[in-house]
Scaffold this motif. Structure first.
Motif, PDB file in Angstrom:
ATOM      1  N   ALA A  93      17.474   7.256  12.043  1.00 43.56           N
ATOM      2  CA  ALA A  93      17.001   8.141  13.111  1.00 43.56           C
ATOM      3  C   ALA A  93      15.484   8.205  13.104  1.00 43.56           C
ATOM      4  O   ALA A  93      14.829   8.147  14.149  1.00 43.56           O
ATOM      5  N   ILE A  94      14.917   8.311  11.909  1.00 39.97           N
ATOM      6  CA  ILE A  94      13.456   8.361  11.817  1.00 39.97           C
ATOM      7  C   ILE A  94      12.847   7.055  12.315  1.00 39.97           C
ATOM      8  O   ILE A  94      11.864   7.054  13.062  1.00 39.97           O
ATOM      9  N   LEU A  95      13.476   5.953  11.934  1.00 39.67           N
ATOM     10  CA  LEU A  95      12.955   4.655  12.372  1.00 39.67           C
ATOM     11  C   LEU A  95      12.985   4.532  13.890  1.00 39.67           C
ATOM     12  O   LEU A  95      12.001   4.107  14.512  1.00 39.67           O
ATOM     13  N   ILE A  96      14.104   4.952  14.498  1.00 43.72           N
ATOM     14  CA  ILE A  96      14.199   4.884  15.962  1.00 43.72           C
ATOM     15  C   ILE A  96      13.128   5.755  16.594  1.00 43.72           C
ATOM     16  O   ILE A  96      12.419   5.346  17.520  1.00 43.72           O
ATOM     17  N   ALA A  97      12.966   6.975  16.062  1.00 41.35           N
ATOM     18  CA  ALA A  97      11.952   7.892  16.609  1.00 41.35           C
ATOM     19  C   ALA A  97      10.570   7.263  16.508  1.00 41.35           C
ATOM     20  O   ALA A  97       9.755   7.358  17.431  1.00 41.35           O
ATOM     21  N   ALA A 114       7.078  12.589  11.878  1.00 38.02           N
ATOM     22  CA  ALA A 114       6.845  13.998  11.579  1.00 38.02           C
ATOM     23  C   ALA A 114       7.759  14.883  12.432  1.00 38.02           C
ATOM     24  O   ALA A 114       8.276  15.898  11.959  1.00 38.02           O
ATOM     25  N   GLY A 115       7.974  14.475  13.708  1.00 38.46           N
ATOM     26  CA  GLY A 115       8.839  15.259  14.588  1.00 38.46           C
ATOM     27  C   GLY A 115      10.246  15.387  14.026  1.00 38.46           C
ATOM     28  O   GLY A 115      10.820  16.472  13.991  1.00 38.46           O
ATOM     29  N   VAL A 116      10.795  14.261  13.559  1.00 41.78           N
ATOM     30  CA  VAL A 116      12.152  14.307  12.997  1.00 41.78           C
ATOM     31  C   VAL A 116      12.170  15.165  11.738  1.00 41.78           C
ATOM     32  O   VAL A 116      13.073  15.984  11.531  1.00 41.78           O
ATOM     33  N   PRO A 172      20.863  19.196  13.812  1.00 43.97           N
ATOM     34  CA  PRO A 172      22.014  19.115  12.903  1.00 43.97           C
ATOM     35  C   PRO A 172      21.594  19.316  11.447  1.00 43.97           C
ATOM     36  O   PRO A 172      20.586  18.766  11.007  1.00 43.97           O
ATOM     37  N   GLN A 173      22.357  20.109  10.737  1.00 43.35           N
ATOM     38  CA  GLN A 173      22.042  20.412   9.345  1.00 43.35           C
ATOM     39  C   GLN A 173      22.337  19.225   8.439  1.00 43.35           C
ATOM     40  O   GLN A 173      23.243  18.447   8.701  1.00 43.35           O
ATOM     41  N   MET A 174      21.563  19.105   7.381  1.00 44.01           N
ATOM     42  CA  MET A 174      21.894  18.108   6.363  1.00 44.01           C
ATOM     43  C   MET A 174      22.842  18.779   5.372  1.00 44.01           C
ATOM     44  O   MET A 174      23.244  19.920   5.566  1.00 44.01           O
ATOM     45  N   THR A 175      23.181  18.070   4.290  1.00 43.17           N
ATOM     46  CA  THR A 175      24.093  18.660   3.310  1.00 43.17           C
ATOM     47  C   THR A 175      23.513  19.922   2.680  1.00 43.17           C
ATOM     48  O   THR A 175      24.237  20.788   2.213  1.00 43.17           O
ATOM     49  N   ASN A 176      22.192  20.010   2.704  1.00 45.28           N
ATOM     50  CA  ASN A 176      21.491  21.175   2.200  1.00 45.28           C
ATOM     51  C   ASN A 176      21.732  21.437   0.714  1.00 45.28           C
ATOM     52  O   ASN A 176      22.064  22.536   0.294  1.00 45.28           O
ATOM     53  N   GLN A 177      21.556  20.396  -0.042  1.00 49.13           N
ATOM     54  CA  GLN A 177      21.639  20.526  -1.479  1.00 49.13           C
ATOM     55  C   GLN A 177      20.329  21.152  -1.972  1.00 49.13           C
ATOM     56  O   GLN A 177      19.259  20.817  -1.481  1.00 49.13           O
ATOM     57  N   GLY A 204      14.919  11.939  17.423  1.00 52.24           N
ATOM     58  CA  GLY A 204      15.648  12.117  16.169  1.00 52.24           C
ATOM     59  C   GLY A 204      16.898  12.950  16.389  1.00 52.24           C
ATOM     60  O   GLY A 204      17.981  12.639  15.879  1.00 52.24           O
ATOM     61  N   TYR A 205      16.762  13.991  17.185  1.00 53.21           N
ATOM     62  CA  TYR A 205      17.898  14.866  17.476  1.00 53.21           C
ATOM     63  C   TYR A 205      19.030  14.079  18.127  1.00 53.21           C
ATOM     64  O   TYR A 205      20.189  14.172  17.723  1.00 53.21           O
ATOM     65  N   PHE A 206      18.673  13.257  19.131  1.00 49.87           N
ATOM     66  CA  PHE A 206      19.722  12.506  19.812  1.00 49.87           C
ATOM     67  C   PHE A 206      20.340  11.458  18.900  1.00 49.87           C
ATOM     68  O   PHE A 206      21.549  11.243  18.931  1.00 49.87           O
ATOM     69  N   ALA A 207      19.498  10.843  18.087  1.00 49.60           N
ATOM     70  CA  ALA A 207      20.032   9.824  17.184  1.00 49.60           C
ATOM     71  C   ALA A 207      21.010  10.436  16.190  1.00 49.60           C
ATOM     72  O   ALA A 207      22.054   9.867  15.904  1.00 49.60           O
ATOM     73  N   ILE A 208      20.670  11.622  15.672  1.00 55.39           N
ATOM     74  CA  ILE A 208      21.523  12.221  14.647  1.00 55.39           C
ATOM     75  C   ILE A 208      22.717  12.952  15.268  1.00 55.39           C
ATOM     76  O   ILE A 208      23.866  12.747  14.886  1.00 55.39           O
ATOM     77  N   ALA A 209      22.427  13.791  16.289  1.00 53.94           N
ATOM     78  CA  ALA A 209      23.496  14.641  16.813  1.00 53.94           C
ATOM     79  C   ALA A 209      24.411  13.909  17.790  1.00 53.94           C
ATOM     80  O   ALA A 209      25.620  14.134  17.802  1.00 53.94           O
ATOM     81  N   VAL A 210      23.841  13.032  18.619  1.00 53.78           N
ATOM     82  CA  VAL A 210      24.667  12.384  19.639  1.00 53.78           C
ATOM     83  C   VAL A 210      25.204  11.046  19.147  1.00 53.78           C
ATOM     84  O   VAL A 210      26.396  10.761  19.259  1.00 53.78           O
ATOM     85  N   LEU A 211      24.320  10.221  18.569  1.00 56.35           N
ATOM     86  CA  LEU A 211      24.779   8.904  18.108  1.00 56.35           C
ATOM     87  C   LEU A 211      25.382   8.965  16.711  1.00 56.35           C
ATOM     88  O   LEU A 211      26.000   8.014  16.264  1.00 56.35           O
ATOM     89  N   GLY A 212      25.155  10.075  16.007  1.00 56.85           N
ATOM     90  CA  GLY A 212      25.738  10.248  14.684  1.00 56.85           C
ATOM     91  C   GLY A 212      25.143   9.356  13.605  1.00 56.85           C
ATOM     92  O   GLY A 212      25.807   8.997  12.635  1.00 56.85           O
ATOM     93  N   LEU A 213      23.876   8.981  13.777  1.00 57.62           N
ATOM     94  CA  LEU A 213      23.234   8.118  12.785  1.00 57.62           C
ATOM     95  C   LEU A 213      22.773   8.926  11.574  1.00 57.62           C
ATOM     96  O   LEU A 213      22.538  10.127  11.678  1.00 57.62           O
TER      97      LEU A 213
END
Lengths: 326, 291
Positions: free
Chosen positions: B64-68, B202-204, B122-127, B50-59
């Motif tokens: 990201a959860i689906l890939i994980a 759950a990991g993501v 990576p942080q989300m918008t954190n609303q 999940g980290y790589f999908a979001i932070a590196v690939l920018g998904l």
């Protein structure tokens, strides 16, 4: 009469063998073949032998799957540390060991009576839970245990001669227990609990005895640990430590004391060679474990034991045959 | 009162993560009677994927959860194929040690590639939503919604599909199931795939929630999730959900109202209590051993 004579001979042979092992290692230390760096491994192997032999009594002989051995080890370590830090003499060390053994004995009794009713995996989980609770008690122990930071500056008393005496005593007690009549009852429980209950064996009693002896030996090992490494923290005695000991037991063969000793030594030596590989060490360790379990699921020795009397008989027979021929 | 509801929300988020991991434990235990200690590591790998999908690939989060989930499912099946299948007839303690070996292997292989240090997710918008003074942040909403959806899907798969029926049959009696024409190997692989996929999700989610992941994070989380599975009754799917939420609530309330130092102690104490009173867990049936 003849039987008794052979028994005596074998006992003397055992004593000689023990002295030879002790003297051999002592010689290696004196000639600096086992230098300070390898001595850490030597002491660790010794401590692991005590721990694993005790755990094998619980798992291999009594058939009770315990995952909380590190908890009892921590009791011994902390008791020894607390006593010797206030009384830094050899007498204090002995007293610390004694306190640890008594406390571990009482704790294991308290744990054993309710939980040994549980079977298999459930028992494993319950003992795991208890050992985690012991760890949390250590974390919250205030000034006595110094919380998560642990105790440091523990006086060093653990040495090769003392540790060797400890190993010999533990092995003697456990091997003799296994061969005694209660020990055979304990083995019967391991084979089939329901069957042994129906022939009138008090299963709870023997399971508890095995558990308490195992816990006390773990406490002794903990005392040696604390007094060698001088620093102890609650995190040293977590789930991973229990697993380490379990791995030795399973690797050597569940139910084989000889196997346990060999496994402790082998794994200790493997660890030296893997030391320089850093993270790769643990990867290799994992692979080795998987491969061994797949190709030798019963462990190295299975349930076999090394018996000096068998060796003695073997040579005796050979000798006699030669006499007959000539 | 507001504090109570706040804790309730926190407990719900933590509990749903436990539940997701506990489901994998429970399904695997139900089908091959193995405490799969490597399950916590599958969860950890999910976090890294999940980290790589979001932070590196920018998904975005959902892909990201689906890939994980997919990656973890593959890893789960591989683990079963390589490490557990050759040992299916071996004593259970042997399988357990193998599981421990696999768990070391995964932990340190990941550590070898990404280093031992903690990675910042990576942080989300954190609303933050304010509902009558109770604060719910975006991550918590994500966690709850995704968990509920995944659980509904799982329930559907297990109850309605042919594969689900096969899973239930094998867990009751593998030999009889085989006689009825069920392929045991496929069914077990499928069980590992589903369980591992849930752990991956759950990991993501944990990465999003706590903003940090490290190679050893699977150990404690796996242990807690496993306790959750035992708590609800190991081998029973609704039990894992109940146990997951139960442990989540207990942990949050113990740390909120007593002390965060003893929250784990309370969890373990309760576990032992449950085991003593009802060894088969809250939803389990007590089975008498046959002679």
């Amino acid at each position: 009469m003849l039987q008794r004579k052979t028994n005596l001979k074998i006992q003397i042979l055992w004593i000689i063998l023990t002295l030879v092992i002790y003297g051999g290692v002592q010689l290696l230390i004196m000639t600096n073949v086992i230098n300070m760096y390898y001595q850490i491994t030597l002491i660790t192997i010794g401590i692991n032998i005590i721990l694993a032999v005790g755990l094998n009594l619980i798992i291999g002989i009594a058939g009770q799957f315990s995952l909380g051995h590190a908890g009892f080890m921590s009791i011994g370590a902390y008791a020894c540390a607390i006593v010797t830090m206030r009384m830094p003499t050899l007498l204090g060390f002995a007293l610390g060991i004694l306190v640890g053994i008594v406390v571990a004995g009482i704790a294991s009794l308290l744990i054993a009576i309710p939980t040994l009713r549980l079977k298999g995996d459930y028992l494993a989980i319950a003992t795991l839970g208890f050992s985690e609770i012991i760890r949390i008690v250590m974390v919250n122990g205030g000034d006595l245990t110094n919380g998560a930071a642990g105790l440091s500056g523990i006086p060093v008393f653990t040495s090769w001669p003392l540790l060797f005496i400890g190993i010999v005593i533990v092995i003697l007690i456990i091997v003799n227990y296994v061969r005694s009549s209660p020990g055979r009852a304990t083995k019967a429980i391991c084979e089939d609990e329901i069957a042994s209950e129906s022939v009138g064996i008090n299963t709870t009693k023997y399971k508890t005895i095995a558990f308490v002896i195992g816990a006390m030996s773990a406490s002794l090992a903990g005392a040696f640990y604390a007094s060698y490494f001088t620093v102890i923290k609650p995190e040293n005695f977590g789930f991973m430590k229990s697993l380490d000991i379990l791995i030795i037991v399973v690797f050597g063969g569940i139910g084989s004391i000889t196997g346990t000793i060999i496994a402790a030594i082998l794994l200790g030596i493997i660890n030296i060679f893997l030391q320089s590989y850093g993270v790769l060490r643990m990867i290799l360790y994992g692979v080795i474990l998987i491969v061994i379990m797949i190709f030798r699921p019963g462990g190295l020795l299975g349930k076999k034991e090394f018996r000096l009397s068998a060796v003695y008989d073997f040579f005796n027979r050979k000798l006699r045959r030669r006499e007959e021929q000539s | 009162m507001e504090q109570f509801f706040q804790q309730l929300i926190n407990g719900l988020s933590l509990g749903s993560i436990y539940a997701l991991i506990a489901l994998g434990y429970t399904m695997v235990y139900g089908i091959i009677k193995l405490i799969n200690f490597a399950h916590g590591e599958v969860y950890m790998i999910g976090g890294y994927v999940g980290y790589f999908a979001i932070a590196v690939l920018g998904l975005p989060v959902l892909p990201a959860i689906l890939i994980a989930m997919v990656v973890c499912a593959v890893i789960g099946v591989l683990i079963e194929r390589v490490a557990y299948r050759p040992l299916r007839k071996a004593p259970r303690i042997t399988m357990l040690i193998t599981a421990i070996g696999v768990s070391f292997l995964l932990q340190y292989t990941v550590m070898f590639f990404v280093g031992p240090d903690v990675k910042t997710f990576p942080q989300m918008t954190n609303q933050v939503f304010d509902i009558f003074g109770v604060l719910i942040n975006e991550q918590q909403v994500y966690i709850l919604v995704i968990t509920v959806v995944l659980m509904l899907i799982l329930q559907f798969v297990v109850k309605k599909t042919k594969m689900g029926r096969a899973m239930r049959a094998v867990s009751v009696d593998p030999e009889a199931a085989q006689l009825m024409g069920i392929n045991i190997n496929t069914t077990i692989s499928f069980t590992f795939a589903i369980g591992s996929a849930l752990a991956g999700a759950a990991g993501v989610l944990v990465g999003l929630y706590y903003n940090s992941i490290d190679p050893l994070m699977g150990v404690t989380m796996g242990l807690k999730a496993f306790i959750a599975a035992v708590f609800g009754g190991i081998g029973i799917i609704p039990g894992a959900m109940l146990g997951g939420f139960g442990i989540g609530f207990i942990e949050i309330f113990a740390s909120g109202y007593i002390s965060s130092l003893i929250k784990d102690g309370v969890v373990y104490g309760l576990l032992i209590l449950i085991l003593l009173v009802k060894p088969s867990g809250l939803l389990g049936k007590n089975e008498k051993e046959k002679v």
